[in-house]
Enzyme design. Structure first.
Site, PDB file in Angstrom:
ATOM      1  N   SER A  72      22.448 -48.516  65.891  1.00 30.59           N
ATOM      2  CA  SER A  72      23.140 -47.588  64.979  1.00 30.59           C
ATOM      3  C   SER A  72      22.265 -47.238  63.786  1.00 30.59           C
ATOM      4  CB  SER A  72      24.461 -48.200  64.502  1.00 30.59           C
ATOM      5  OG  SER A  72      24.243 -49.454  63.892  1.00 30.59           O
ATOM      6  N   GLY A  73      21.631 -46.067  63.886  1.00 31.54           N
ATOM      7  CA  GLY A  73      20.781 -45.577  62.803  1.00 31.54           C
ATOM      8  C   GLY A  73      21.477 -44.400  62.129  1.00 31.54           C
ATOM      9  N   GLU A  97      17.222 -43.247  54.851  1.00 31.10           N
ATOM     10  CA  GLU A  97      18.392 -42.757  54.096  1.00 31.10           C
ATOM     11  C   GLU A  97      18.887 -41.411  54.638  1.00 31.10           C
ATOM     12  OE1 GLU A  97      18.804 -43.601  50.020  1.00 31.10           O
ATOM     13  OE2 GLU A  97      17.351 -45.227  50.049  1.00 31.10           O
ATOM     14  N   TRP A 105      15.360 -52.858  60.146  1.00 27.59           N
ATOM     15  CA  TRP A 105      14.714 -51.915  59.219  1.00 27.59           C
ATOM     16  C   TRP A 105      15.074 -52.174  57.760  1.00 27.59           C
ATOM     17  CZ3 TRP A 105      11.606 -49.686  62.472  1.00 27.59           C
ATOM     18  CH2 TRP A 105      12.042 -49.150  63.677  1.00 27.59           C
ATOM     19  N   THR A 128      17.930 -38.959  58.309  1.00 26.59           N
ATOM     20  CA  THR A 128      16.799 -38.126  58.747  1.00 26.59           C
ATOM     21  C   THR A 128      17.020 -36.675  58.292  1.00 26.59           C
ATOM     22  OG1 THR A 128      17.854 -37.520  60.824  1.00 26.59           O
ATOM     23  CG2 THR A 128      16.533 -39.544  60.856  1.00 26.59           C
ATOM     24  N   SER A 129      15.958 -35.889  58.397  1.00 26.11           N
ATOM     25  CA  SER A 129      16.064 -34.480  57.974  1.00 26.11           C
ATOM     26  C   SER A 129      17.164 -33.751  58.749  1.00 26.11           C
ATOM     27  CB  SER A 129      14.717 -33.777  58.172  1.00 26.11           C
ATOM     28  OG  SER A 129      13.771 -34.327  57.278  1.00 26.11           O
ATOM     29  N   TYR A 159      32.634 -48.230  54.322  1.00 23.12           N
ATOM     30  CA  TYR A 159      32.082 -46.911  54.649  1.00 23.12           C
ATOM     31  C   TYR A 159      31.965 -46.059  53.381  1.00 23.12           C
ATOM     32  CZ  TYR A 159      36.752 -44.806  54.329  1.00 23.12           C
ATOM     33  OH  TYR A 159      37.956 -44.374  53.864  1.00 23.12           O
ATOM     34  N   GLY A 210     -12.212 -33.223  52.712  1.00 26.29           N
ATOM     35  CA  GLY A 210     -13.123 -33.180  53.861  1.00 26.29           C
ATOM     36  C   GLY A 210     -13.112 -34.516  54.591  1.00 26.29           C
TER      37      GLY A 210
HETATM   38  C1  FAD Z   1      10.432 -48.032  56.747  1.00 26.67           C
HETATM   39  C2  FAD Z   1      11.896 -47.988  56.931  1.00 26.67           C
HETATM   40  C3  FAD Z   1      12.721 -48.541  55.972  1.00 26.67           C
HETATM   41  C4  FAD Z   1      14.119 -48.537  56.144  1.00 26.67           C
HETATM   42  N1  FAD Z   1      14.926 -49.146  55.220  1.00 26.67           N
HETATM   43  C5  FAD Z   1      16.260 -49.303  55.486  1.00 26.67           C
HETATM   44  C6  FAD Z   1      17.093 -50.086  54.638  1.00 26.67           C
HETATM   45  O1  FAD Z   1      16.639 -50.633  53.631  1.00 26.67           O
HETATM   46  N2  FAD Z   1      18.384 -50.245  54.979  1.00 26.67           N
HETATM   47  C7  FAD Z   1      18.938 -49.675  56.093  1.00 26.67           C
HETATM   48  O2  FAD Z   1      20.125 -49.866  56.331  1.00 26.67           O
HETATM   49  N3  FAD Z   1      18.168 -48.898  56.917  1.00 26.67           N
HETATM   50  C8  FAD Z   1      16.850 -48.703  56.639  1.00 26.67           C
HETATM   51  N4  FAD Z   1      16.058 -47.945  57.490  1.00 26.67           N
HETATM   52  C9  FAD Z   1      16.659 -47.336  58.660  1.00 26.67           C
HETATM   53  C10 FAD Z   1      16.718 -45.821  58.573  1.00 26.67           C
HETATM   54  O3  FAD Z   1      17.720 -45.427  57.659  1.00 26.67           O
HETATM   55  C11 FAD Z   1      16.952 -45.283  59.992  1.00 26.67           C
HETATM   56  O4  FAD Z   1      15.760 -45.470  60.704  1.00 26.67           O
HETATM   57  C12 FAD Z   1      17.337 -43.819  59.983  1.00 26.67           C
HETATM   58  O5  FAD Z   1      18.627 -43.652  59.465  1.00 26.67           O
HETATM   59  C13 FAD Z   1      17.275 -43.202  61.379  1.00 26.67           C
HETATM   60  O6  FAD Z   1      17.933 -43.995  62.322  1.00 26.67           O
HETATM   61  P1  FAD Z   1      17.217 -44.361  63.714  1.00 26.67           P
HETATM   62  O7  FAD Z   1      15.885 -44.934  63.379  1.00 26.67           O
HETATM   63  O8  FAD Z   1      18.141 -45.178  64.510  1.00 26.67           O
HETATM   64  O9  FAD Z   1      16.974 -42.966  64.422  1.00 26.67           O
HETATM   65  P2  FAD Z   1      18.031 -42.178  65.335  1.00 26.67           P
HETATM   66  O10 FAD Z   1      19.344 -42.100  64.670  1.00 26.67           O
HETATM   67  O11 FAD Z   1      17.974 -42.723  66.716  1.00 26.67           O
HETATM   68  O12 FAD Z   1      17.391 -40.730  65.317  1.00 26.67           O
HETATM   69  C14 FAD Z   1      16.338 -40.320  66.182  1.00 26.67           C
HETATM   70  C15 FAD Z   1      16.216 -38.798  66.099  1.00 26.67           C
HETATM   71  O13 FAD Z   1      17.440 -38.186  66.543  1.00 26.67           O
HETATM   72  C16 FAD Z   1      17.904 -37.297  65.564  1.00 26.67           C
HETATM   73  N5  FAD Z   1      19.362 -37.294  65.531  1.00 26.67           N
HETATM   74  C17 FAD Z   1      20.215 -38.368  65.586  1.00 26.67           C
HETATM   75  N6  FAD Z   1      21.472 -37.961  65.485  1.00 26.67           N
HETATM   76  C18 FAD Z   1      21.446 -36.616  65.349  1.00 26.67           C
HETATM   77  C19 FAD Z   1      22.434 -35.603  65.193  1.00 26.67           C
HETATM   78  N7  FAD Z   1      23.743 -35.905  65.122  1.00 26.67           N
HETATM   79  N8  FAD Z   1      22.032 -34.325  65.094  1.00 26.67           N
HETATM   80  C20 FAD Z   1      20.728 -33.997  65.145  1.00 26.67           C
HETATM   81  N9  FAD Z   1      19.747 -34.895  65.285  1.00 26.67           N
HETATM   82  C21 FAD Z   1      20.091 -36.193  65.378  1.00 26.67           C
HETATM   83  C22 FAD Z   1      17.345 -37.833  64.235  1.00 26.67           C
HETATM   84  O14 FAD Z   1      17.291 -36.789  63.262  1.00 26.67           O
HETATM   85  C23 FAD Z   1      15.981 -38.315  64.657  1.00 26.67           C
HETATM   86  O15 FAD Z   1      15.078 -37.244  64.635  1.00 26.67           O
HETATM   87  C24 FAD Z   1      14.678 -47.919  57.293  1.00 26.67           C
HETATM   88  C25 FAD Z   1      13.833 -47.347  58.255  1.00 26.67           C
HETATM   89  C26 FAD Z   1      12.464 -47.396  58.091  1.00 26.67           C
HETATM   90  C27 FAD Z   1      11.593 -46.791  59.167  1.00 26.67           C
END
Ligand code: FAD
Length: 388
Positions: free
Chosen positions: A139-140, A372, A165, A374-375, A241, A348
């Site tokens: 769950s990201g 926090e 993460w 993704t874009s 939440y 360069g």
């Molecule tokens: C260096 C680092 C530090 C971090 N620190 C923390 C922290 O302190 N605490 C914490 O809780 N988390 C932390 N994270 C986690 C971070 O918030 C998640 O990695 C991020 O929210 C993305 O989740 P995911 O990696 O599971 O990617 P996914 O959710 O699997 O996404 C993969 C791709 O699918 C796209 N995608 C997913 N759902 C949709 C949608 N509905 N519509 C369009 N596109 C979508 C995303 O944009 C992305 O391009 C950290 C991550 C990193 C890499």
């Protein structure tokens, strides 16, 4: 009515005297104490421990903590300025301070009981680093689909699950951990817990080996029947939440600050280099093509900074900023990547090697588009508000 004279000079980027002094003192500290360590910390993927004590002494670890609890008693905008100033030298230190202030302390200030504030805020301002544990392997972006559970047992909750993460995982003494107490209720079961390092059943797992912000630790957290007293529930049961949504909306402004600091740092290095490096008998900054690229980068950065500052000012004024925070994060993270990329081009071959600082900033910039939210998720937020 405000007169023309009163509004004159009050641009968004015009800092009040105390804001300017604060920014300058943090940047001077970063230049003096952090800059000499940046490359080594990146290579060893570790923040120098002596630096952490100095950050507490500087007062950037408890910016908004009220003075009555030993903090700086300043504003959210000051936190943003600290993150920007530090990230100009090292975005890894920027994110350490960002998570501390814009997520952990911010959540405590809004949601903690008086007892919790007394127990935790003085430590946060004095010597304890915070971490914010929401994400999991499964769950990201869909953060509320978390698998971590908390079962009530008498006056305690027993947490079981794994977080992934988690920034500051290696250094933190206090973790805000999100777990579901009632999975049948879906996201309405999510609850935030204050978990101290050292609690039985809680261990910090593997540390990630990353592309950028390498000195910042990113760790797995493991909870195996970790018992936490009821007194450590942050906010209400089932309202985790809300804690997450509200703090992350503000946290995004901090990431914006990290990105404009990074972009400014890349531009600083590039201006210096292009004025030193000579080709065809003249400094490369004198070529019109180079000048125009620098001018475009400065414009990009100014636009990003306006978005970030406006958002932080809206937050401090108690006005809505949901869309603006999404816009500031997406724009500033993309601008940072563009500006860091140009910095490499204008160095360069030297831009491509570790002896020069810009390749690191290019690697560091990438994270702004991921954590926090993704874009794509920021675009979803903006579109939802527009079309509702
Ligand atoms: C260096 C680092 C530090 C971090 N620190 C923390 C922290 O302190 N605490 C914490 O809780 N988390 C932390 N994270 C986690 C971070 O918030 C998640 O990695 C991020 O929210 C993305 O989740 P995911 O990696 O599971 O990617 P996914 O959710 O699997 O996404 C993969 C791709 O699918 C796209 N995608 C997913 N759902 C949709 C949608 N509905 N519509 C369009 N596109 C979508 C995303 O944009 C992305 O391009 C950290 C991550 C990193 C890499």
């Amino acid at each position: 009515m405000t007169t023309k004279l009163e509004t004159a000079g009050r641009a968004l980027t015009t800092l009040a005297e105390d804001e300017q002094l604060f920014f300058d003192s943090v940047y001077q500290f970063a230049d003096r104490e952090i800059r000499p360590l940046v490359r080594e910390m990146d290579e060893h993927a570790k923040i120098a421990p002596e630096l952490i004590a100095k950050l507490f002494d500087l007062g950037v670890m408890g910016v908004e903590v009220p003075e009555s609890y030993g903090g700086g008693g300043a504003t959210f905008f000051h936190s943003v300025l600290a993150v920007e100033a530090l990230s100009r030298v090292d975005p890894s230190i920027g994110v350490l301070v960002d998570v501390q202030n814009t997520l952990v302390i911010n959540a405590l200030l809004r949601w903690a009981t008086e007892d919790q504030k007394r127990r935790f805020l003085p430590k946060m301002a004095a010597d304890t680093i915070g971490a914010y544990a929401l994400s999991e392997a499964g769950s990201g972006s869909d953060a509320f689909a978390m698998a971590t559970r908390a079962a009530q047992r008498g006056d305690e909750y027993v947490i079981t699950g794994r977080k992934l993460w988690i920034t500051n995982g290696n250094e933190a003494g206090l973790f805000i951990v999100f777990a579901n107490v009632n999975p049948e209720a879906g996201y309405r079961g999510i609850t935030a817990f204050l978990v101290e390092r050292g609690r039985a059943g809680f261990t910090v797992g593997k540390k990630e080996d990353k592309l950028g912000i390498r000195a910042s630790s990113t760790c797995e957290l493991i909870f195996e029947e970790c018992r936490v007293p009821r007194a450590n529930v942050l906010g209400e049961i089932g309202k985790g939440y809300k804690v997450a949504i509200e703090t992350l909306n503000e946290g995004r402004i901090g990431i914006g600050a990290q990105m404009i600091g990074l972009a400014q740092g890349a531009l600083d290095h590039t201006i210096r280099y292009t004025k030193e490096r000579k080709q065809f008998g003249q400094m490369i900054a004198d070529f019109q093509a180079v000048k125009h690229q620098l001018a475009r980068a400065a414009t990009d950065l100014e636009a990003a900074r306006l978005l970030v500052y406006n958002c932080a000012r809206l937050r401090d004024a108690g006005q809505p900023f949901l869309t603006e925070a999404a816009m500031c994060k997406i724009y500033s993270s993309e601008a940072a990547e563009r500006i860091a990329s140009l910095a490499i081009n204008l160095h360069g071959g030297n831009g491509f090697v570790k002896e020069y600082p810009v390749e690191k900033l290019y690697r560091d910039a990438k994270i702004g588009q991921i954590y926090e939210g993704t874009s794509n998720l920021q675009l979803e937020t903006i579109a939802k508000q527009m079309l509702s």
